[in-house]
Design an enzyme around this catalytic site. Sequence first.
Site, PDB file in Angstrom:
ATOM      1  N   SER A 238      -0.974  -6.329  -0.386  1.00  0.00           N
ATOM      2  CA  SER A 238      -1.116  -6.264  -1.839  1.00  0.00           C
ATOM      3  C   SER A 238       0.027  -5.453  -2.445  1.00  0.00           C
ATOM      4  O   SER A 238       0.074  -5.244  -3.653  1.00  0.00           O
ATOM      5  CB  SER A 238      -2.455  -5.609  -2.204  1.00  0.00           C
ATOM      6  N   ASN A 239       0.945  -4.987  -1.585  1.00  0.00           N
ATOM      7  CA  ASN A 239       2.061  -4.155  -2.020  1.00  0.00           C
ATOM      8  C   ASN A 239       3.128  -5.032  -2.682  1.00  0.00           C
ATOM      9  O   ASN A 239       3.770  -5.859  -2.028  1.00  0.00           O
ATOM     10  CB  ASN A 239       2.634  -3.412  -0.808  1.00  0.00           C
ATOM     11  N   LYS A 240       3.340  -4.852  -3.991  1.00  0.00           N
ATOM     12  CA  LYS A 240       4.280  -5.695  -4.732  1.00  0.00           C
ATOM     13  C   LYS A 240       5.716  -5.532  -4.250  1.00  0.00           C
ATOM     14  O   LYS A 240       6.491  -6.478  -4.241  1.00  0.00           O
ATOM     15  CB  LYS A 240       4.179  -5.393  -6.229  1.00  0.00           C
ATOM     16  N   GLY A 241       6.060  -4.311  -3.835  1.00  0.00           N
ATOM     17  CA  GLY A 241       7.404  -4.077  -3.316  1.00  0.00           C
ATOM     18  C   GLY A 241       7.651  -4.854  -2.037  1.00  0.00           C
ATOM     19  O   GLY A 241       8.703  -5.475  -1.865  1.00  0.00           O
TER      20      GLY A 241
ATOM     21  N   ASP B  33       3.113  -3.521   8.950  1.00  0.00           N
ATOM     22  CA  ASP B  33       2.680  -2.143   8.781  1.00  0.00           C
ATOM     23  C   ASP B  33       3.914  -1.296   9.002  1.00  0.00           C
ATOM     24  O   ASP B  33       4.632  -1.474   9.992  1.00  0.00           O
ATOM     25  CB  ASP B  33       1.556  -1.752   9.742  1.00  0.00           C
ATOM     26  N   SER B  34       4.181  -0.441   8.072  1.00  0.00           N
ATOM     27  CA  SER B  34       5.426   0.307   8.131  1.00  0.00           C
ATOM     28  C   SER B  34       5.233   1.692   7.553  1.00  0.00           C
ATOM     29  O   SER B  34       4.236   1.974   6.891  1.00  0.00           O
ATOM     30  CB  SER B  34       6.522  -0.446   7.367  1.00  0.00           C
TER      31      SER B  34
ATOM     32  N   ASP C 273      12.168   5.231  -1.032  1.00  0.00           N
ATOM     33  CA  ASP C 273      13.584   4.864  -1.118  1.00  0.00           C
ATOM     34  C   ASP C 273      14.475   5.909  -1.799  1.00  0.00           C
ATOM     35  O   ASP C 273      15.594   6.151  -1.349  1.00  0.00           O
ATOM     36  CB  ASP C 273      13.750   3.513  -1.820  1.00  0.00           C
TER      37      ASP C 273
ATOM     38  N   LYS D 160      19.844  -4.177   0.660  1.00  0.00           N
ATOM     39  CA  LYS D 160      18.730  -3.391   1.188  1.00  0.00           C
ATOM     40  C   LYS D 160      17.749  -4.275   1.952  1.00  0.00           C
ATOM     41  O   LYS D 160      17.281  -3.915   3.031  1.00  0.00           O
ATOM     42  CB  LYS D 160      17.998  -2.678   0.050  1.00  0.00           C
TER      43      LYS D 160
END
Length: 197
Positions: free
Chosen positions: A8-11, A68-69, A156, A176
Site C-alpha cells: 500500500s506504500n505509494k512510494g 520487504d525492505s 531518502d 534512483k
Amino acid sequence: MRLVLATSNKGKLAEMRPILAETGFDAVPQSEFGFADAEETGHTFVENALLKARNACRHTGLPALADDSGLIIDALDGAPGLISAHYAGVHGDAAGNIAKVLAEMAALENPVRTARFYSCIVLLKHAEDPQPIIAEGIWHGEILPAPQGDGGFGYDPIFFDPEHGCSAAQLPTELKSRISHRGRALAQLREKLATHA
C-alpha cells in the site's frame, strides 16, 4: 503476466511499477482489490515478504510480488531494520522516523555513519507455491547529520550515496530507481525469471 503488487506504500508503487512494466508485468496494486495488508510477524525481511505475497495471492487468486525492505544502520546495531516503516511509532511517518534516527545518531560520540538499504523481493505464482522466486538488493551509503533534498520517500533525505555525492532524495527519479536496493533486487529478479523453471 498480470500480478498483484502486495503493498500500500505509494512510494514503492511509483518506483516498482515502471520497472515491472519493462519486464512484461502488468502489476496491479493490492489497493484495487480492497483487502488489508498482511500482518508482518516475520523475524527477517524474507519472511515478511513471503507473508505479504501469500496474503495477496490468497485474496486475489493471482500471482503476487512483495517487497520487504528497510534501512540498516551499523552504529545503531542494525536499527531501524525490520521496523523501518514505523520506527518512530506510527506507520509511514517519514519525518518522525528520520527525526528519531538523527537523534539517536547525535547521542553517539563520533558514530560510524555507514548504512545500507536492503530489499527482499518475493514472487509467488499462487498462495501455496513451494518454490518462490526470491531476489535481494543492497544499496550501501552513509547517514547524513541532517536531511538533504526533497525527492524520494522514507529515509531518502538522510541517506548519502557516496558514488553520486548526494542524498537519495537528490537523485533523479530514474537514476534512483535503477541504483536503489529495490532496483537492484528487481534486476536480480529479472535474471532469475529468465532461468526459472
